[in-house]
Design a protein around this motif. Structure first.
Motif, PDB file in Angstrom:
ATOM      1  N   GLY A   1       0.803  -1.217   0.000  1.00  0.00           N
ATOM      2  CA  GLY A   1       0.000   0.000   0.000  1.00  0.00           C
ATOM      3  C   GLY A   1       0.833   1.262   0.000  1.00  0.00           C
ATOM      4  N   MET A   2       2.151   1.102  -0.148  1.00  0.00           N
ATOM      5  CA  MET A   2       3.047   2.254  -0.246  1.00  0.00           C
ATOM      6  C   MET A   2       3.053   2.735  -1.700  1.00  0.00           C
ATOM      7  SD  MET A   2       4.506   2.566   2.836  1.00  0.00           S
ATOM      8  CE  MET A   2       6.188   3.125   2.827  1.00  0.00           C
ATOM      9  N   TRP A   3       3.274   4.013  -1.876  1.00  0.00           N
ATOM     10  CA  TRP A   3       3.325   4.589  -3.209  1.00  0.00           C
ATOM     11  C   TRP A   3       4.773   4.858  -3.591  1.00  0.00           C
ATOM     12  CZ3 TRP A   3      -0.835   4.907  -6.303  1.00  0.00           C
ATOM     13  CH2 TRP A   3      -2.079   4.728  -5.700  1.00  0.00           C
ATOM     14  N   VAL A   4       5.108   4.579  -4.835  1.00  0.00           N
ATOM     15  CA  VAL A   4       6.448   4.833  -5.359  1.00  0.00           C
ATOM     16  C   VAL A   4       6.297   5.713  -6.598  1.00  0.00           C
ATOM     17  CG1 VAL A   4       8.554   3.818  -6.295  1.00  0.00           C
ATOM     18  CG2 VAL A   4       7.288   2.625  -4.487  1.00  0.00           C
ATOM     19  N   ALA A   5       7.021   6.823  -6.598  1.00  0.00           N
ATOM     20  CA  ALA A   5       6.975   7.744  -7.738  1.00  0.00           C
ATOM     21  C   ALA A   5       8.392   7.960  -8.239  1.00  0.00           C
ATOM     22  CB  ALA A   5       6.360   9.075  -7.324  1.00  0.00           C
ATOM     23  N   LYS A   6       8.516   8.201  -9.530  1.00  0.00           N
ATOM     24  CA  LYS A   6       9.790   8.599 -10.115  1.00  0.00           C
ATOM     25  C   LYS A   6       9.602  10.005 -10.656  1.00  0.00           C
ATOM     26  CE  LYS A   6      11.667   4.080 -11.033  1.00  0.00           C
ATOM     27  NZ  LYS A   6      12.169   3.142 -12.034  1.00  0.00           N
ATOM     28  N   ALA A   7      10.545  10.871 -10.295  1.00  0.00           N
ATOM     29  CA  ALA A   7      10.459  12.274 -10.697  1.00  0.00           C
ATOM     30  C   ALA A   7      11.799  12.732 -11.246  1.00  0.00           C
ATOM     31  CB  ALA A   7      10.065  13.135  -9.500  1.00  0.00           C
ATOM     32  N   GLU A   8      11.734  13.595 -12.241  1.00  0.00           N
ATOM     33  CA  GLU A   8      12.940  14.141 -12.838  1.00  0.00           C
ATOM     34  C   GLU A   8      13.075  15.603 -12.425  1.00  0.00           C
ATOM     35  OE1 GLU A   8      14.821  13.136 -16.981  1.00  0.00           O
ATOM     36  OE2 GLU A   8      13.238  14.619 -17.241  1.00  0.00           O
ATOM     37  N   VAL A   9      14.284  15.987 -12.023  1.00  0.00           N
ATOM     38  CA  VAL A   9      14.530  17.369 -11.584  1.00  0.00           C
ATOM     39  C   VAL A   9      15.868  17.855 -12.139  1.00  0.00           C
ATOM     40  CG1 VAL A   9      13.224  17.098  -9.446  1.00  0.00           C
ATOM     41  CG2 VAL A   9      15.656  16.706  -9.425  1.00  0.00           C
ATOM     42  N   PRO A  10      15.971  19.164 -12.401  1.00  0.00           N
ATOM     43  CA  PRO A  10      17.267  19.710 -12.828  1.00  0.00           C
ATOM     44  C   PRO A  10      18.241  19.708 -11.654  1.00  0.00           C
ATOM     45  CG  PRO A  10      15.632  21.459 -12.622  1.00  0.00           C
ATOM     46  CD  PRO A  10      14.926  20.168 -12.370  1.00  0.00           C
ATOM     47  N   GLU A  11      19.489  19.391 -11.933  1.00  0.00           N
ATOM     48  CA  GLU A  11      20.534  19.330 -10.906  1.00  0.00           C
ATOM     49  C   GLU A  11      21.567  20.428 -11.128  1.00  0.00           C
ATOM     50  OE1 GLU A  11      20.550  17.414  -8.373  1.00  0.00           O
ATOM     51  OE2 GLU A  11      19.197  15.786  -8.900  1.00  0.00           O
ATOM     52  N   GLU A  12      21.861  21.188 -10.109  1.00  0.00           N
ATOM     53  CA  GLU A  12      22.960  22.157 -10.137  1.00  0.00           C
ATOM     54  C   GLU A  12      22.989  22.979 -11.425  1.00  0.00           C
ATOM     55  OE1 GLU A  12      24.621  22.528  -7.409  1.00  0.00           O
ATOM     56  OE2 GLU A  12      23.954  20.701  -6.418  1.00  0.00           O
ATOM     57  N   VAL A  13      21.856  23.569 -11.772  1.00  0.00           N
ATOM     58  CA  VAL A  13      21.734  24.288 -13.039  1.00  0.00           C
ATOM     59  C   VAL A  13      22.756  25.419 -13.138  1.00  0.00           C
ATOM     60  CG1 VAL A  13      20.201  25.695 -14.449  1.00  0.00           C
ATOM     61  CG2 VAL A  13      19.328  23.652 -13.316  1.00  0.00           C
ATOM     62  N   GLU A  14      22.850  26.259 -12.120  1.00  0.00           N
ATOM     63  CA  GLU A  14      23.773  27.395 -12.172  1.00  0.00           C
ATOM     64  C   GLU A  14      25.224  26.935 -12.235  1.00  0.00           C
ATOM     65  OE1 GLU A  14      22.963  30.555 -12.708  1.00  0.00           O
ATOM     66  OE2 GLU A  14      20.921  29.769 -12.856  1.00  0.00           O
ATOM     67  N   TYR A  15      25.566  25.917 -11.482  1.00  0.00           N
ATOM     68  CA  TYR A  15      26.929  25.367 -11.487  1.00  0.00           C
ATOM     69  C   TYR A  15      27.313  24.920 -12.897  1.00  0.00           C
ATOM     70  CZ  TYR A  15      30.750  22.109 -10.529  1.00  0.00           C
ATOM     71  OH  TYR A  15      31.940  21.443 -10.548  1.00  0.00           O
ATOM     72  N   MET A  16      26.421  24.217 -13.554  1.00  0.00           N
ATOM     73  CA  MET A  16      26.727  23.699 -14.882  1.00  0.00           C
ATOM     74  C   MET A  16      26.785  24.821 -15.913  1.00  0.00           C
ATOM     75  SD  MET A  16      27.310  20.645 -14.193  1.00  0.00           S
ATOM     76  CE  MET A  16      27.547  19.972 -15.829  1.00  0.00           C
ATOM     77  N   ARG A  17      25.920  25.818 -15.806  1.00  0.00           N
ATOM     78  CA  ARG A  17      25.932  26.915 -16.774  1.00  0.00           C
ATOM     79  C   ARG A  17      27.220  27.719 -16.679  1.00  0.00           C
ATOM     80  NH1 ARG A  17      19.688  28.534 -16.201  1.00  0.00           N
ATOM     81  NH2 ARG A  17      18.900  26.918 -17.577  1.00  0.00           N
TER      82      ARG A  17
END
Length: 92
Positions: free
Chosen positions: A34-50
């Protein structure tokens, strides 16, 4: 609101409030406990990479919620460059 919509809303709010990141929920499922599992995508360290003139990195997170829709855990399970269209099969 459906249960899936509630999971999506909870996960999106969690990333925004706790981590200060905008998340896109890609998948939601309920396990045998009865547990829920979600997969989510997020930007990582945007300013660092730019600053280093590199492509943005996208992190894929797995988030676990209890049957009351409370986040009980999360972890990054993969990372990719934004211009790459898929994650490595052995990461996901």
């Amino acid at each position: 609101m459906s249960k899936v919509a509630q999971v999506v809303a909870t996960v999106t709010a969690f990333f925004e409030e706790v981590l200060g990141k905008a998340a896109v929920v890609l998948a939601v499922s309920e396990d045998e406990r009865g547990m829920w599992v979600a997969k989510a995508e997020v930007p990582e360290e945007v300013e660092y990479m730019r600053k280093r003139a590199r492509d943005d990195l996208m992190g894929l997170y797995q988030v676990t919620l209890d049957n009351g829709f409370n986040v009980v855990g999360y972890e990054r399970i993969a990372i990719r460059e934004r211009n790459n269209t898929s994650y490595d099969a052995d990461e996901v």
